[in-house]
Write a protein that holds these residues in place. Structure first.
Motif, PDB file in Angstrom:
ATOM      1  N   VAL A   1       0.810  -1.224  -0.009  1.00 51.74           N
ATOM      2  CA  VAL A   1       0.214  -0.122  -0.082  1.00 51.74           C
ATOM      3  C   VAL A   1       0.857   1.298   0.154  1.00 51.74           C
ATOM      4  CG1 VAL A   1      -1.436   1.471   1.443  1.00 51.74           C
ATOM      5  CG2 VAL A   1      -1.953  -1.125   0.935  1.00 51.74           C
ATOM      6  N   ILE A   2       1.794   1.225   0.711  1.00 51.78           N
ATOM      7  CA  ILE A   2       2.786   2.311   0.849  1.00 51.78           C
ATOM      8  C   ILE A   2       3.464   2.904  -0.464  1.00 51.78           C
ATOM      9  CG2 ILE A   2       4.404   3.388   2.254  1.00 51.78           C
ATOM     10  CD1 ILE A   2       2.045   2.557   3.773  1.00 51.78           C
ATOM     11  N   VAL A   3       4.109   1.721  -1.029  1.00 47.27           N
ATOM     12  CA  VAL A   3       5.052   1.928  -2.021  1.00 47.27           C
ATOM     13  C   VAL A   3       4.427   2.854  -3.270  1.00 47.27           C
ATOM     14  CG1 VAL A   3       6.568   0.955  -3.796  1.00 47.27           C
ATOM     15  CG2 VAL A   3       5.960   0.088  -1.515  1.00 47.27           C
ATOM     16  N   PHE A   4       3.093   2.936  -3.721  1.00 47.13           N
ATOM     17  CA  PHE A   4       2.737   3.482  -4.746  1.00 47.13           C
ATOM     18  C   PHE A   4       1.970   4.784  -4.554  1.00 47.13           C
ATOM     19  CE2 PHE A   4       2.559  -1.152  -5.465  1.00 47.13           C
ATOM     20  CZ  PHE A   4       3.484  -1.264  -6.252  1.00 47.13           C
ATOM     21  N   SER A   5       2.732   5.792  -3.890  1.00 46.76           N
ATOM     22  CA  SER A   5       2.300   6.908  -3.444  1.00 46.76           C
ATOM     23  C   SER A   5       2.692   8.009  -4.548  1.00 46.76           C
ATOM     24  CB  SER A   5       2.520   7.236  -2.019  1.00 46.76           C
ATOM     25  OG  SER A   5       2.073   6.188  -1.018  1.00 46.76           O
TER      26      SER A   5
ATOM     27  N   GLU B   1      -7.079   5.468   0.606  1.00 43.90           N
ATOM     28  CA  GLU B   1      -7.594   6.917   0.137  1.00 43.90           C
ATOM     29  C   GLU B   1      -6.316   7.755   0.317  1.00 43.90           C
ATOM     30  OE1 GLU B   1     -10.451  10.523   1.903  1.00 43.90           O
ATOM     31  OE2 GLU B   1     -10.213   8.640   3.066  1.00 43.90           O
ATOM     32  N   GLU B   2      -5.433   7.493   0.973  1.00 46.61           N
ATOM     33  CA  GLU B   2      -4.306   8.270   0.877  1.00 46.61           C
ATOM     34  C   GLU B   2      -3.578   8.118  -0.387  1.00 46.61           C
ATOM     35  OE1 GLU B   2      -3.554   8.908   5.680  1.00 46.61           O
ATOM     36  OE2 GLU B   2      -2.247   7.408   4.519  1.00 46.61           O
ATOM     37  N   ILE B   3      -3.691   6.712  -0.748  1.00 40.09           N
ATOM     38  CA  ILE B   3      -2.858   6.400  -1.745  1.00 40.09           C
ATOM     39  C   ILE B   3      -3.358   6.954  -3.182  1.00 40.09           C
ATOM     40  CG2 ILE B   3      -2.306   4.431  -3.434  1.00 40.09           C
ATOM     41  CD1 ILE B   3      -1.826   2.910  -0.774  1.00 40.09           C
ATOM     42  N   ASN B   4      -4.762   6.895  -3.179  1.00 39.91           N
ATOM     43  CA  ASN B   4      -5.431   7.382  -4.241  1.00 39.91           C
ATOM     44  C   ASN B   4      -5.457   8.981  -4.431  1.00 39.91           C
ATOM     45  OD1 ASN B   4      -6.435   4.959  -5.116  1.00 39.91           O
ATOM     46  ND2 ASN B   4      -8.181   4.891  -3.924  1.00 39.91           N
ATOM     47  N   PHE B   5      -5.408   9.453  -3.214  1.00 33.28           N
ATOM     48  CA  PHE B   5      -5.319  10.912  -3.157  1.00 33.28           C
ATOM     49  C   PHE B   5      -3.953  11.417  -3.622  1.00 33.28           C
ATOM     50  CE2 PHE B   5      -3.919  14.532  -0.537  1.00 33.28           C
ATOM     51  CZ  PHE B   5      -4.897  15.459  -0.749  1.00 33.28           C
ATOM     52  N   LEU B   6      -2.889  10.777  -3.227  1.00 35.65           N
ATOM     53  CA  LEU B   6      -1.608  11.037  -3.808  1.00 35.65           C
ATOM     54  C   LEU B   6      -1.338  10.614  -5.282  1.00 35.65           C
ATOM     55  CD1 LEU B   6       0.357   9.387  -0.756  1.00 35.65           C
ATOM     56  CD2 LEU B   6       0.160  11.677  -1.229  1.00 35.65           C
ATOM     57  N   ILE B   7      -1.919   9.475  -5.639  1.00 28.09           N
ATOM     58  CA  ILE B   7      -1.887   9.130  -7.172  1.00 28.09           C
ATOM     59  C   ILE B   7      -2.765  10.042  -8.100  1.00 28.09           C
ATOM     60  CG2 ILE B   7      -2.086   7.472  -8.868  1.00 28.09           C
ATOM     61  CD1 ILE B   7       0.169   6.968  -7.098  1.00 28.09           C
ATOM     62  N   ASP B   8      -4.067  10.017  -7.654  1.00 25.49           N
ATOM     63  CA  ASP B   8      -5.211  10.750  -8.431  1.00 25.49           C
ATOM     64  C   ASP B   8      -5.287  12.464  -8.397  1.00 25.49           C
ATOM     65  OD1 ASP B   8      -5.901   8.410  -9.169  1.00 25.49           O
ATOM     66  OD2 ASP B   8      -7.541   8.029  -7.557  1.00 25.49           O
TER      67      ASP B   8
ATOM     68  N   LEU C   1       7.437  23.734  -5.134  1.00 27.17           N
ATOM     69  CA  LEU C   1       6.075  23.171  -4.774  1.00 27.17           C
ATOM     70  C   LEU C   1       5.905  22.961  -3.334  1.00 27.17           C
ATOM     71  CD1 LEU C   1       5.969  20.363  -7.727  1.00 27.17           C
ATOM     72  CD2 LEU C   1       5.047  22.913  -7.831  1.00 27.17           C
ATOM     73  N   THR C   2       4.694  23.559  -2.879  1.00 26.10           N
ATOM     74  CA  THR C   2       3.953  23.089  -1.634  1.00 26.10           C
ATOM     75  C   THR C   2       3.003  22.109  -1.797  1.00 26.10           C
ATOM     76  OG1 THR C   2       5.117  25.286  -0.711  1.00 26.10           O
ATOM     77  CG2 THR C   2       3.494  23.952   0.415  1.00 26.10           C
ATOM     78  N   PHE C   3       3.338  20.897  -1.039  1.00 26.54           N
ATOM     79  CA  PHE C   3       2.176  20.054  -1.194  1.00 26.54           C
ATOM     80  C   PHE C   3       1.117  20.043   0.000  1.00 26.54           C
ATOM     81  CE2 PHE C   3       5.611  18.384  -3.916  1.00 26.54           C
ATOM     82  CZ  PHE C   3       4.963  18.197  -5.223  1.00 26.54           C
ATOM     83  N   ASP C   4      -0.139  19.724  -0.161  1.00 29.24           N
ATOM     84  CA  ASP C   4      -0.887  19.744   0.729  1.00 29.24           C
ATOM     85  C   ASP C   4      -0.907  18.627   1.467  1.00 29.24           C
ATOM     86  OD1 ASP C   4      -3.085  20.570   2.478  1.00 29.24           O
ATOM     87  OD2 ASP C   4      -4.292  20.879   1.003  1.00 29.24           O
ATOM     88  N   ALA C   5      -1.488  18.496   2.779  1.00 30.11           N
ATOM     89  CA  ALA C   5      -1.336  17.215   3.629  1.00 30.11           C
ATOM     90  C   ALA C   5      -2.317  16.183   3.117  1.00 30.11           C
ATOM     91  CB  ALA C   5      -1.764  17.874   5.035  1.00 30.11           C
ATOM     92  N   LEU C   6      -2.010  15.174   3.721  1.00 26.21           N
ATOM     93  CA  LEU C   6      -2.819  14.019   3.258  1.00 26.21           C
ATOM     94  C   LEU C   6      -4.096  14.036   3.734  1.00 26.21           C
ATOM     95  CD1 LEU C   6      -0.449  10.970   4.042  1.00 26.21           C
ATOM     96  CD2 LEU C   6      -1.208  11.562   1.772  1.00 26.21           C
ATOM     97  N   PRO C   7      -5.260  13.511   3.166  1.00 20.01           N
ATOM     98  CA  PRO C   7      -6.689  13.845   3.867  1.00 20.01           C
ATOM     99  C   PRO C   7      -6.729  12.956   5.293  1.00 20.01           C
ATOM    100  CG  PRO C   7      -6.486  11.989   2.357  1.00 20.01           C
ATOM    101  CD  PRO C   7      -5.344  12.740   2.255  1.00 20.01           C
ATOM    102  N   GLU C   8      -7.641  13.600   6.080  1.00 16.78           N
ATOM    103  CA  GLU C   8      -7.484  12.753   7.473  1.00 16.78           C
ATOM    104  C   GLU C   8      -8.445  11.405   7.386  1.00 16.78           C
ATOM    105  OE1 GLU C   8      -9.688  15.717   9.785  1.00 16.78           O
ATOM    106  OE2 GLU C   8      -8.142  17.131   9.655  1.00 16.78           O
ATOM    107  N   GLY C   9      -8.952  11.246   6.535  1.00 18.98           N
ATOM    108  CA  GLY C   9      -9.892   9.949   6.405  1.00 18.98           C
ATOM    109  C   GLY C   9     -10.993   9.569   7.401  1.00 18.98           C
ATOM    110  N   ASP C  10     -11.489   8.678   7.347  1.00 13.71           N
ATOM    111  CA  ASP C  10     -12.559   8.289   8.443  1.00 13.71           C
ATOM    112  C   ASP C  10     -12.164   8.291   9.846  1.00 13.71           C
ATOM    113  OD1 ASP C  10     -14.387   8.354   6.407  1.00 13.71           O
ATOM    114  OD2 ASP C  10     -14.284   6.195   5.951  1.00 13.71           O
TER     115      ASP C  10
END
Length: 864
Positions: free
Chosen positions: A17-21, A213-220, A36-45
């Motif tokens: 899960v971690i690798v493909f971010s 969700e974090e991965i999708n957030f990072l990838i998408d 570039l300044t990137f936003d934080a990861l989503p908080e999730g449920d």
């Protein structure tokens, strides 16, 4: 073996899960001039379990847990037999009982001894009860005869026995009440067990889903945004590279182009001014001829008239001839004009040649080419931009395609967890249902103990009340006092009967729960069991056991303790599980493997500055030739001096013929001859006409010409300087273009390359940081572990130990309540006989029978 492989897949799924971010975008991504300044990861449920800690209950329960813990450590002071545990895990356990016992005797000796002591005590006490009952029932109430003899310690003994009984009753009540509290605590844990397990499973599903969700957030989000920044900059290369290059050239090249315009404007203005002078002089010369002709005519006719009439003595008209001559000096040899027509023609011709070069248009063309440098550069790099965009899109596609199988595995893991949840749900429902029977059983048992304690209390209260209200010798005790003693006796007998079965139950539950708590739970909670077994290198296998289990590489120093500590500190799962040994994220963060030789392709970006011309060779030659010829330098002094003269020789400054006309009219008024008078008046009228129609326009034109000539030096005086400035600026600009323009371009291209290629590298750094520190923060994993351990060890094992502790406390207390209950009962029950009691002490009169009986009765031995 199959189970082992499947178990290993669980952490591997998390590892994958971690690798493909990728990189994060949302609404807070910022591109600050290439940084570039990137936003934080989503908080999730949100998670159901914020902490793995468990409620320990109130003061009574906490005290009970501490007492049990201290007691277990007292009887089992040695630590767990880690050597034996290691041998069991490694499969090299020694079957030799003697050797095995020698290793574990420090751990289990206390448990075994107490267990057998409990069994032995239950048997002995059971035999004692049989003996006690046989003596009382079959041996003529042996040991329990209803006789009592007075002694000096009689009242003291009664108080002591009663006091000890009351103290034991307090302990008995405390043990029973504590047991009921433990039962209630256990019931609450059992009732919460379905929610606890479901919450744990739900949290694990949430953890996995949040990580996905974090991965999708990072990838998408992040990766496309980063690619978009590259694409945007490539499409904006004109502004990012062309504009800085153009502005870098502007101080020299732009200044050179700008210098052309003042020169061109000045030359055009000079030419226009000279052409205006030439045109005005032509008009002035035309008016001069007309004026000269008319004045000559009048002068001739006046001469004739004045000779004939001899009437011209009143005015002087000899000045009616041209005093100044503004005509071209070269009109004819006989003309004495002063206008430098030849020089003016030469200047106009030379200026026209230079103006015809159209310096402004050339400057406009150069300026257009100069200003279009960003557009030219954008056109030059369009193919490179397309190629880079394709490469980065390929990277995005590669990473995205790599994530898909991971997500499918995670989805499968979720499905399995849901299946486990579905499997456990009915079991947990049954557990909760059957726990009600346990609770009922404990309530009945300890409720009966409280009932016995109540009997004791009632009996003591009745006995003491009867004793206080009606103090009598043992054989004459009141019914109230005797009833209290009987109640105490009944409660004591019942207590004695409960001791053997309760002691057996307490012993078996003690030998079951005690070792688990002391040897397993204590060390699992403190994690010492991991440190001393599977975490210790070379203890089970050569190297680290967990490294071999997870990665098939025992040299990897991964430990359970390290995992738990990392997750407790909420580290990312990649760092916590040392996933770099399983999947190297460098294969995704090594941007060079995707960029390839695009780096070198930036070196091929060029811009042709040769078409940025400020002055062509012909233009330069023409300007230099014009500057050296000095054709534009005309001496106007003679001509201006000529223009400053009066137009005629007339005595009235030669410029106003109306004065002479007026004088002539005055003179005519004195002439008697009508014909002569009319002739003179006619000449006066004609002069007024010449003044109006010829002289006035001539003077106006002359004045205009003077002003036009006065302006010329303002133009011609700057020509030499402007030409010099233009040529110098052109030379400087050309030298700069030849020497420094290319290096300026390359420097900006290198900066642009650093910026463009910096995006993927910033993206890679961000990925690495997110993977190692942020993605899949595993505090929920620690909470899951902590919750599971606390639920089993604290919620159930500790509560289970509370049961045998309370039951054992009640058993020990009931031994004393049995003994002192039997003792105390005899001091309150009504005896058949007594001796040594002075009835006067109790306020009763003595009878003869009493005296006789007292004298002759042989006092039996007192039964203690």
């Amino acid at each position: 073996m199959t189970r082992t492989v499947e178990w290993r897949l669980v952490p591997l799924l998390f590892f994958s899960v971690i690798v493909f971010s990728g990189s994060f975008v949302a609404g807070q991504n910022i591109n600050d001039n290439g940084t570039l300044t990137f936003d934080a990861l989503p908080e999730g449920d949100a998670y159901n379990i914020d902490s793995g800690d468990i409620e320990l209950g109130g003061f009574t329960l906490k005290t009970t847990w501490n007492i049990i813990d201290g007691f277990l450590k007292l009887i089992s002071p040695a630590g767990p037999p880690y050597d034996v545990i290691i041998d069991v895990i490694s499969g090299t356990i020694d079957i030799d009982i003697q050797s095995l016992f020698s290793k574990v005797q420090g751990n289990i000796t206390g448990f075994v001894v107490l267990f057998f002591l409990g069994l032995l005590f239950a048997i002995i006490f059971f035999l004692f009860l049989i003996f006690f009952c046989c003596c009382r029932l079959l041996c003529d109430n042996c040991g329990g005869k209803m006789e009592q003899t007075n002694s000096s310690n009689f009242e003291k003994l009664r108080c002591v026995y009663t006091g000890i009984l009351l103290l034991m009753l307090f302990c008995l009540i405390f043990g029973a009440v504590t047991a009921l509290a433990v039962s209630g605590y256990t019931s609450s844990q059992v009732s919460d067990l379905p929610d606890t397990i479901n919450n744990n499973i739900d949290d694990m599903l949430t953890y996995v889903n949040n990580t996905v969700e974090e991965i999708n957030f990072l990838i998408d989000k992040q990766l496309p945004w980063t690619v978009k920044q590259v694409s945007n900059d490539l499409n904006d290369v004109g502004d990012l590279v062309g504009v800085p290059v153009r502005e870098g050239l502007r101080p020299t090249v732009g200044a050179a182009i700008a210098a052309v315009y003042p020169l061109a404007n000045n030359l055009s203005a000079t030419l226009s001014a000279m052409e205006d002078v030439n045109s005005t002089q032509f008009d002035l010369e035309y008016l001069y001829v007309d004026l000269d002709t008319n004045l000559s005519s009048i002068l001739t006719r006046l001469d004739t008239q004045c000779v004939t009439c001899n009437c011209c003595s009143g005015f002087a008209y000899s000045g009616l001839s041209m005093n100044m001559d503004p005509r071209d000096t070269q009109l004819s040899p006989s003309v004495s004009g002063t206008f430098p027509q030849e020089a003016l023609d030469a200047s106009i011709m030379a200026l026209r040649d230079v103006v015809d070069l159209d310096l402004s248009s050339a400057a406009d063309n150069g300026s257009e080419i100069f200003e279009n440098i960003p557009t030219v550069l954008a056109d030059t790099t369009s193919e490179l931009a397309d190629e880079l965009t394709k490469v980065l899109s390929k990277v995005s596609g590669t990473i995205s395609s790599s994530v898909e199988p991971v997500e499918s595995k995670i989805s499968a893991l979720n499905t399995q967890a849901e299946e486990v949840q579905d499997f456990l749900t009915p079991i947990l429902v049954d557990v909760v249902a059957y726990d009600g029977f346990r609770d009922i059983a404990m309530t009945v048992v300890f409720g009966f103990i409280l009932f016995l304690a109540g009997l004791f209390v009632v009996g003591v209260c009745l006995a003491i009340s009867g004793c206080i209200l009606n103090k009598s010798p043992p054989s004459k005790r009141s019914s109230l006092e005797s009833c209290g003693g009987c109640v105490i006796m009944i409660a004591a007998v019942l207590s004695g009967l409960l001791v053997p079965p309760f002691m057996l139950v307490s012993s078996f539950t003690f030998i079951t729960g005690g070792p688990i708590d002391r040897l397993v739970c204590d060390n699992v909670i403190s994690r010492e069991i991991f440190v001393e077994t599977i975490d210790k290198p070379d203890a089970i296998i050569d190297g680290y056991f967990l490294g071999d289990l997870l990665f098939q590489n025992s040299s990897i120093d991964i430990t359970v303790t390290g995992l738990l500590n990392a997750c407790e500190n909420n580290k990312g799962i990649y760092t916590a599980f040392k996933l770099e040994n399983l999947i190297d994220i460098a294969q995704f963060t090594n941007i060079g493997q995707y960029v390839g030789d695009l780096d070198s392709q930036f070196d091929n970006i060029t811009v042709d500055f040769s078409n940025v011309n400020i002055l062509t060779g012909d233009t330069r030659s023409s300007l230099e030739e014009f500057q050296n010829s000095s054709n534009y330098e005309i001496s106007w002094d003679v001509f201006l001096a000529e223009l400053s003269k009066p137009v005629t020789y007339d005595v009235n400054q030669g410029n106003d013929l109306s004065v002479l006309a007026g004088t002539m009219r005055t003179a005519a008024a004195t002439i008697n001859n009508t014909g002569d008078k009319a002739a003179i008046e006619g000449f006066a009228e004609e002069l007024d006409v010449i003044q109006t129609n010829l002289m006035a326009p001539f003077i106006d034109t002359k004045n205009t010409l003077e002003s036009q000539i006065d302006v010329l030096p303002d133009y011609t005086g700057k020509i030499d300087m402007l030409i010099t400035d233009t040529l110098d600026a052109a030379d400087l600009a050309q030298a700069y273009l030849d020497a420094d323009a290319t290096s300026l371009l390359q420097a900006n291209i290198m900066g642009f390359k650093t910026r463009i290629l910096g995006y993927p590298y910033q993206f890679a750094d961000y990925i690495e940081s997110q993977i190692q520190n942020e993605v899949g923060k595993c505090l929920p994993v620690y909470n899951l572990y902590s919750s599971a351990v606390n639920t089993v060890c604290v919620g159930f094992i500790q509560a289970f130990n509370g049961f045998w502790y309370c039951l054992g406390l009640c058993c020990i207390t009931m031994i004393f309540t049995f003994a002192f209950g039997v003792k105390s009962a005899k001091y309150y029950r009504r005896m058949d006989r007594d001796s040594g009691f002075d009835e006067r002490e109790y306020g009763l009169p003595l009878t003869n029978a009493d005296l006789f009986e007292g004298e002759n009765q042989v006092a039996p031995q007192q039964d203690d």
